[in-house]
Design a protein around this motif. Structure first.
Motif, PDB file in Angstrom:
ATOM      1  N   UNK A   1       0.835  -1.206   0.000  1.00 13.45           N
ATOM      2  CA  UNK A   1       0.000   0.000   0.000  1.00 13.45           C
ATOM      3  C   UNK A   1       0.868   1.253   0.000  1.00 13.45           C
ATOM      4  N   UNK A   2       1.935   1.251   0.802  1.00 10.81           N
ATOM      5  CA  UNK A   2       2.835   2.411   0.867  1.00 10.81           C
ATOM      6  C   UNK A   2       3.502   2.653  -0.488  1.00 10.81           C
ATOM      7  N   UNK A   3       3.904   1.571  -1.155  1.00  7.87           N
ATOM      8  CA  UNK A   3       4.549   1.704  -2.471  1.00  7.87           C
ATOM      9  C   UNK A   3       3.563   2.236  -3.496  1.00  7.87           C
ATOM     10  N   UNK A   4       2.333   1.712  -3.482  1.00  4.81           N
ATOM     11  CA  UNK A   4       1.325   2.167  -4.457  1.00  4.81           C
ATOM     12  C   UNK A   4       0.917   3.607  -4.203  1.00  4.81           C
ATOM     13  N   UNK A   5       0.822   4.009  -2.937  1.00  5.25           N
ATOM     14  CA  UNK A   5       0.440   5.386  -2.606  1.00  5.25           C
ATOM     15  C   UNK A   5       1.536   6.392  -2.941  1.00  5.25           C
ATOM     16  N   UNK A   6       2.777   5.917  -3.140  1.00 13.99           N
ATOM     17  CA  UNK A   6       3.889   6.829  -3.402  1.00 13.99           C
ATOM     18  C   UNK A   6       3.815   7.444  -4.792  1.00 13.99           C
ATOM     19  N   UNK A   7       3.099   6.815  -5.711  1.00 12.35           N
ATOM     20  CA  UNK A   7       2.978   7.341  -7.068  1.00 12.35           C
ATOM     21  C   UNK A   7       4.120   6.959  -7.991  1.00 12.35           C
ATOM     22  N   UNK A   8       5.039   6.121  -7.515  1.00 16.11           N
ATOM     23  CA  UNK A   8       6.129   5.659  -8.365  1.00 16.11           C
ATOM     24  C   UNK A   8       5.594   4.644  -9.377  1.00 16.11           C
ATOM     25  N   UNK A   9       6.225   4.591 -10.549  1.00 19.51           N
ATOM     26  CA  UNK A   9       5.777   3.678 -11.598  1.00 19.51           C
ATOM     27  C   UNK A   9       6.414   2.310 -11.401  1.00 19.51           C
ATOM     28  N   UNK A  10       5.907   1.596 -10.400  1.00 16.62           N
ATOM     29  CA  UNK A  10       6.409   0.257 -10.084  1.00 16.62           C
ATOM     30  C   UNK A  10       5.223  -0.668  -9.804  1.00 16.62           C
ATOM     31  N   UNK A  11       5.477  -1.969  -9.940  1.00 13.97           N
ATOM     32  CA  UNK A  11       4.484  -2.962  -9.543  1.00 13.97           C
ATOM     33  C   UNK A  11       5.022  -3.701  -8.332  1.00 13.97           C
ATOM     34  N   UNK A  12       4.212  -3.772  -7.278  1.00 10.61           N
ATOM     35  CA  UNK A  12       4.590  -4.498  -6.075  1.00 10.61           C
ATOM     36  C   UNK A  12       3.607  -5.646  -5.883  1.00 10.61           C
ATOM     37  N   UNK A  13       4.127  -6.836  -5.654  1.00 10.76           N
ATOM     38  CA  UNK A  13       3.255  -7.989  -5.458  1.00 10.76           C
ATOM     39  C   UNK A  13       3.769  -8.833  -4.296  1.00 10.76           C
ATOM     40  N   UNK A  14       2.827  -9.449  -3.564  1.00  8.30           N
ATOM     41  CA  UNK A  14       3.166 -10.286  -2.421  1.00  8.30           C
ATOM     42  C   UNK A  14       3.381 -11.708  -2.916  1.00  8.30           C
ATOM     43  N   UNK A  15       4.543 -12.267  -2.589  1.00 10.57           N
ATOM     44  CA  UNK A  15       4.865 -13.650  -2.955  1.00 10.57           C
ATOM     45  C   UNK A  15       5.272 -14.388  -1.691  1.00 10.57           C
ATOM     46  N   UNK A  16       4.378 -15.225  -1.159  1.00  6.08           N
ATOM     47  CA  UNK A  16       4.594 -15.963   0.086  1.00  6.08           C
ATOM     48  C   UNK A  16       4.982 -15.012   1.216  1.00  6.08           C
ATOM     49  N   UNK A  17       6.237 -15.061   1.680  1.00  3.25           N
ATOM     50  CA  UNK A  17       6.654 -14.219   2.797  1.00  3.25           C
ATOM     51  C   UNK A  17       7.620 -13.122   2.353  1.00  3.25           C
ATOM     52  N   UNK A  18       7.486 -12.682   1.102  1.00  2.00           N
ATOM     53  CA  UNK A  18       8.305 -11.584   0.595  1.00  2.00           C
ATOM     54  C   UNK A  18       7.484 -10.732  -0.362  1.00  2.00           C
ATOM     55  N   UNK A  19       8.010  -9.565  -0.702  1.00  2.00           N
ATOM     56  CA  UNK A  19       7.351  -8.651  -1.634  1.00  2.00           C
ATOM     57  C   UNK A  19       8.289  -8.436  -2.810  1.00  2.00           C
ATOM     58  N   UNK A  20       7.792  -8.660  -4.019  1.00  5.28           N
ATOM     59  CA  UNK A  20       8.587  -8.426  -5.228  1.00  5.28           C
ATOM     60  C   UNK A  20       8.167  -7.090  -5.822  1.00  5.28           C
ATOM     61  N   UNK A  21       9.162  -6.280  -6.188  1.00  6.43           N
ATOM     62  CA  UNK A  21       8.915  -4.972  -6.787  1.00  6.43           C
ATOM     63  C   UNK A  21       9.557  -4.957  -8.165  1.00  6.43           C
ATOM     64  N   UNK A  22       8.781  -4.569  -9.193  1.00 10.01           N
ATOM     65  CA  UNK A  22       9.288  -4.485 -10.561  1.00 10.01           C
ATOM     66  C   UNK A  22       9.041  -3.085 -11.107  1.00 10.01           C
ATOM     67  N   UNK A  23       9.944  -2.641 -11.984  1.00  2.26           N
ATOM     68  CA  UNK A  23       9.805  -1.332 -12.611  1.00  2.26           C
ATOM     69  C   UNK A  23      10.589  -1.325 -13.914  1.00  2.26           C
ATOM     70  N   UNK A  24      10.316  -0.305 -14.751  1.00  2.00           N
ATOM     71  CA  UNK A  24      11.057  -0.188 -16.011  1.00  2.00           C
ATOM     72  C   UNK A  24      12.415   0.458 -15.787  1.00  2.00           C
TER      73      UNK A  24
END
Length: 163
Positions: A112-135
């Protein structure tokens, strides 16, 4: 596409070293003379077991463990201090859980914090970690600095940076 993972892990060997040094420090202290105190790290369940005579000694042992962890470069936020249990006789037993992995609530807060920041990234929850992708790698670095500025209740590490 550049990406990295946000995880919460503690190096087992470093933690073991910190516990052993804290154990030696406690057993050599004058106020623990004639004490039946024990400190053990259970590597299978990731718990630290403390057995001692009174609350003052429990507090002293906890402080020693925290100071040793900090000196070894580990974050003390990874420890979950539960309640004391009275063992047989006048002994007090305490289990301290070592937190591994990001729990669901913290992962949701991070995303939620990453999405609210307005950065052009995708954050997804994978088991017990968070993966962040961007161009762009710059966006990923902005996410890392954003997460370092927040307190999510547990220590975070940023690994697997791929360009």
């Amino acid at each position: 596409m550049p990406s990295f993972d946000i995880v919460s892990k503690i190096d087992g060997q470093t933690l073991d070293n910190a516990i052993n040094v804290a154990k030696k420090e406690i057993l050599n202290r004058y106020d623990f003379n004639d004490s039946k105190s024990t400190i053990e790290l259970d590597k299978k369940t990731n718990e630290i077991h403390i057995l001692t005579e009174n609350d003052m000694r429990v507090k002293a042992i906890q402080d020693a463990i925290i100071s040793r962890m900090v000196k070894q470069g580990l974050d003390a936020k990874a420890l979950d201090f539960g309640k004391e249990h009275y063992a047989s006789g006048n002994m007090i037993r305490k289990e301290i859980k070592v937190l591994e992995g990001i729990d669901k609530e913290a992962a949701k807060k991070i995303v939620k914090k990453i999405k609210d920041s307005g950065l052009k990234v995708q954050a997804s929850i994978m088991d017990d970690q968070v993966r962040v992708q961007a161009k762009k790698i710059d966006d990923l670095q902005a996410v890392i600095s954003l997460c370092r500025g927040e307190d999510f209740g547990q220590p975070l590490q940023y690994i697997n940076m791929r360009a």
